[in-house]
Motif scaffolding. Structure first.
Motif, PDB file in Angstrom:
ATOM      1  N   GLN A  14      -3.991  -4.512  16.450  1.00 55.40           N
ATOM      2  CA  GLN A  14      -4.096  -4.004  15.082  1.00 55.40           C
ATOM      3  C   GLN A  14      -2.853  -3.189  14.733  1.00 55.40           C
ATOM      4  O   GLN A  14      -2.317  -3.300  13.624  1.00 55.40           O
ATOM      5  N   GLU A  15      -2.382  -2.388  15.661  1.00 54.56           N
ATOM      6  CA  GLU A  15      -1.190  -1.578  15.407  1.00 54.56           C
ATOM      7  C   GLU A  15       0.033  -2.461  15.199  1.00 54.56           C
ATOM      8  O   GLU A  15       0.893  -2.151  14.370  1.00 54.56           O
ATOM      9  N   SER A  16       0.116  -3.544  15.929  1.00 58.94           N
ATOM     10  CA  SER A  16       1.227  -4.478  15.763  1.00 58.94           C
ATOM     11  C   SER A  16       1.146  -5.189  14.414  1.00 58.94           C
ATOM     12  O   SER A  16       2.161  -5.414  13.753  1.00 58.94           O
ATOM     13  N   GLU A  17      -0.064  -5.529  14.012  1.00 55.07           N
ATOM     14  CA  GLU A  17      -0.288  -6.247  12.750  1.00 55.07           C
ATOM     15  C   GLU A  17      -0.086  -5.363  11.520  1.00 55.07           C
ATOM     16  O   GLU A  17       0.525  -5.797  10.537  1.00 55.07           O
ATOM     17  N   LEU A  18      -0.598  -4.165  11.546  1.00 55.19           N
ATOM     18  CA  LEU A  18      -0.709  -3.333  10.344  1.00 55.19           C
ATOM     19  C   LEU A  18       0.491  -2.403  10.204  1.00 55.19           C
ATOM     20  O   LEU A  18       0.378  -1.184  10.326  1.00 55.19           O
ATOM     21  N   GLN A  19       1.640  -3.028   9.921  1.00 54.39           N
ATOM     22  CA  GLN A  19       2.875  -2.273   9.767  1.00 54.39           C
ATOM     23  C   GLN A  19       3.470  -2.495   8.386  1.00 54.39           C
ATOM     24  O   GLN A  19       3.311  -3.556   7.791  1.00 54.39           O
ATOM     25  N   PHE A  20       4.149  -1.490   7.910  1.00 59.25           N
ATOM     26  CA  PHE A  20       4.775  -1.488   6.594  1.00 59.25           C
ATOM     27  C   PHE A  20       6.252  -1.862   6.710  1.00 59.25           C
ATOM     28  O   PHE A  20       6.859  -1.661   7.761  1.00 59.25           O
ATOM     29  N   SER A  21       6.831  -2.343   5.619  1.00 56.11           N
ATOM     30  CA  SER A  21       8.278  -2.534   5.584  1.00 56.11           C
ATOM     31  C   SER A  21       8.960  -1.215   5.206  1.00 56.11           C
ATOM     32  O   SER A  21      10.105  -0.964   5.576  1.00 56.11           O
ATOM     33  N   SER A  22       8.252  -0.365   4.473  1.00 52.47           N
ATOM     34  CA  SER A  22       8.668   1.000   4.158  1.00 52.47           C
ATOM     35  C   SER A  22       7.399   1.751   3.786  1.00 52.47           C
ATOM     36  O   SER A  22       6.357   1.134   3.539  1.00 52.47           O
ATOM     37  N   ASP A  49      -7.287  11.704   4.975  1.00 52.23           N
ATOM     38  CA  ASP A  49      -6.028  12.438   5.070  1.00 52.23           C
ATOM     39  C   ASP A  49      -4.890  11.464   5.358  1.00 52.23           C
ATOM     40  O   ASP A  49      -5.022  10.599   6.224  1.00 52.23           O
ATOM     41  N   LEU A  50      -3.792  11.593   4.621  1.00 55.50           N
ATOM     42  CA  LEU A  50      -2.571  10.832   4.909  1.00 55.50           C
ATOM     43  C   LEU A  50      -1.418  11.812   5.028  1.00 55.50           C
ATOM     44  O   LEU A  50      -1.308  12.748   4.225  1.00 55.50           O
ATOM     45  N   ARG A  51      -0.557  11.544   6.017  1.00 54.62           N
ATOM     46  CA  ARG A  51       0.609  12.406   6.239  1.00 54.62           C
ATOM     47  C   ARG A  51       1.856  11.553   6.424  1.00 54.62           C
ATOM     48  O   ARG A  51       1.804  10.498   7.034  1.00 54.62           O
ATOM     49  N   ARG A  52       2.962  12.039   5.862  1.00 51.91           N
ATOM     50  CA  ARG A  52       4.298  11.498   6.152  1.00 51.91           C
ATOM     51  C   ARG A  52       4.962  12.549   7.009  1.00 51.91           C
ATOM     52  O   ARG A  52       5.170  13.674   6.552  1.00 51.91           O
ATOM     53  N   GLY A  53       5.236  12.205   8.262  1.00 53.95           N
ATOM     54  CA  GLY A  53       5.728  13.224   9.191  1.00 53.95           C
ATOM     55  C   GLY A  53       4.677  14.318   9.306  1.00 53.95           C
ATOM     56  O   GLY A  53       3.501  14.038   9.513  1.00 53.95           O
ATOM     57  N   ASP A  54       5.102  15.550   9.129  1.00 54.31           N
ATOM     58  CA  ASP A  54       4.171  16.680   9.195  1.00 54.31           C
ATOM     59  C   ASP A  54       3.595  17.059   7.841  1.00 54.31           C
ATOM     60  O   ASP A  54       2.784  17.972   7.755  1.00 54.31           O
ATOM     61  N   LEU A  83       0.808  10.810  21.137  1.00 57.96           N
ATOM     62  CA  LEU A  83       0.759   9.638  22.005  1.00 57.96           C
ATOM     63  C   LEU A  83       1.158   8.332  21.316  1.00 57.96           C
ATOM     64  O   LEU A  83       1.374   7.326  21.983  1.00 57.96           O
ATOM     65  N   GLY A  84       1.226   8.319  19.980  1.00 58.45           N
ATOM     66  CA  GLY A  84       1.782   7.179  19.268  1.00 58.45           C
ATOM     67  C   GLY A  84       0.840   6.033  18.963  1.00 58.45           C
ATOM     68  O   GLY A  84       1.234   5.096  18.278  1.00 58.45           O
ATOM     69  N   ASN A  85      -0.377   6.081  19.466  1.00 62.98           N
ATOM     70  CA  ASN A  85      -1.349   5.021  19.206  1.00 62.98           C
ATOM     71  C   ASN A  85      -2.515   5.583  18.416  1.00 62.98           C
ATOM     72  O   ASN A  85      -2.682   6.796  18.325  1.00 62.98           O
ATOM     73  N   LEU A 122       2.958   2.900  10.600  1.00 61.00           N
ATOM     74  CA  LEU A 122       4.087   2.304  11.315  1.00 61.00           C
ATOM     75  C   LEU A 122       4.963   1.501  10.366  1.00 61.00           C
ATOM     76  O   LEU A 122       4.456   0.701   9.583  1.00 61.00           O
ATOM     77  N   VAL A 123       6.256   1.733  10.427  1.00 58.44           N
ATOM     78  CA  VAL A 123       7.229   0.976   9.644  1.00 58.44           C
ATOM     79  C   VAL A 123       8.007   0.093  10.620  1.00 58.44           C
ATOM     80  O   VAL A 123       8.563   0.594  11.613  1.00 58.44           O
ATOM     81  N   ARG A 124       8.014  -1.203  10.331  1.00 62.26           N
ATOM     82  CA  ARG A 124       8.708  -2.164  11.205  1.00 62.26           C
ATOM     83  C   ARG A 124      10.179  -1.766  11.377  1.00 62.26           C
ATOM     84  O   ARG A 124      10.866  -1.467  10.415  1.00 62.26           O
ATOM     85  N   GLY A 125      10.611  -1.784  12.622  1.00 59.75           N
ATOM     86  CA  GLY A 125      11.994  -1.445  12.925  1.00 59.75           C
ATOM     87  C   GLY A 125      12.280   0.046  12.949  1.00 59.75           C
ATOM     88  O   GLY A 125      13.388   0.452  13.288  1.00 59.75           O
ATOM     89  N   VAL A 126      11.296   0.855  12.573  1.00 58.96           N
ATOM     90  CA  VAL A 126      11.466   2.310  12.548  1.00 58.96           C
ATOM     91  C   VAL A 126      10.518   2.980  13.526  1.00 58.96           C
ATOM     92  O   VAL A 126      10.912   3.819  14.315  1.00 58.96           O
ATOM     93  N   GLY A 127       9.223   2.594  13.459  1.00 53.03           N
ATOM     94  CA  GLY A 127       8.199   3.221  14.296  1.00 53.03           C
ATOM     95  C   GLY A 127       7.267   4.063  13.464  1.00 53.03           C
ATOM     96  O   GLY A 127       7.161   3.887  12.242  1.00 53.03           O
ATOM     97  N   PRO A 128       6.596   5.026  14.087  1.00 55.63           N
ATOM     98  CA  PRO A 128       5.622   5.838  13.360  1.00 55.63           C
ATOM     99  C   PRO A 128       6.301   6.808  12.399  1.00 55.63           C
ATOM    100  O   PRO A 128       7.272   7.474  12.759  1.00 55.63           O
ATOM    101  N   VAL A 129       5.799   6.838  11.162  1.00 54.61           N
ATOM    102  CA  VAL A 129       6.334   7.756  10.154  1.00 54.61           C
ATOM    103  C   VAL A 129       5.249   8.667   9.591  1.00 54.61           C
ATOM    104  O   VAL A 129       5.529   9.516   8.754  1.00 54.61           O
TER     105      VAL A 129
END
Length: 158
Positions: A14-22, A49-54, A83-85, A122-129
């Motif tokens: 699911q984490e691999s599938e559900l990624q944004f381009s930005s 709750d949604l967060r961008r960074g902190d 932990l990133g997941n 998760l943003v593709r090519g960037v990682g967790p944002v």
């Protein structure tokens, strides 16, 4: 034996599938609104709750939720940020090892909860944002609500 928990491989897929381009502030607002509508239609007594960074960029609570849900969100967010997941995947990793996150991680359970309901943005090519979190339902249902919202949002915005 069916524990009700999805297998770790499915959660990681699911984490691999559900990624944004930005992922912008407008995306956070639109995704948060979609998740709120979905939860409201289901009569789910949740906080979202949604967060961008902190930075918290979206937060709402539906009838039946409480301030305790905000505390759970904070604990789940800490797990995902550290932990990133997804918080459910982290909990499942420890269950697969035959123990619990609380017993095995060494992290303070008053500050960290590997209970389902927080997912990395998760943003593709960037990682967790950032993170998206729900609290108020059983943990697998919190997680599923997020996955449903992410799938719907990404299907419309790709």
């Amino acid at each position: 034996m069916d524990t009700g928990y999805p297998p770790l491989g499915e959660l990681l897929a699911q984490e691999s599938e559900l990624q944004f381009s930005s992922f912008t502030y407008d995306d956070a607002w639109a995704l948060g609104g979609l998740l709120r509508r979905m939860a409201s239609e289901q009569g789910a007594p949740v906080a979202i709750d949604l967060r961008r960074g902190d930075q918290q960029v979206f937060h709402t609570a539906l009838p039946g939720s409480s301030a305790d849900n905000d505390h759970w969100i904070d604990r789940k967010v800490r797990v995902v940020k550290r932990l990133g997941n997804s918080s459910l995947a982290v909990g499942q990793l420890w269950r697969d090892r035959g123990t619990t996150f609380e017993a095995g991680s060494g992290l303070d359970p008053a500050r960290y909860a590997a209970a389902g309901g927080c997912f990395p943005i998760l943003v593709r090519g960037v990682g967790p944002v950032g993170t998206i979190a729900v609290s108020g339902l059983p943990e697998v249902e919190d997680h599923r609500l997020i996955v449903e919202a992410l799938r719907a949002f990404l299907a419309e915005h790709r």
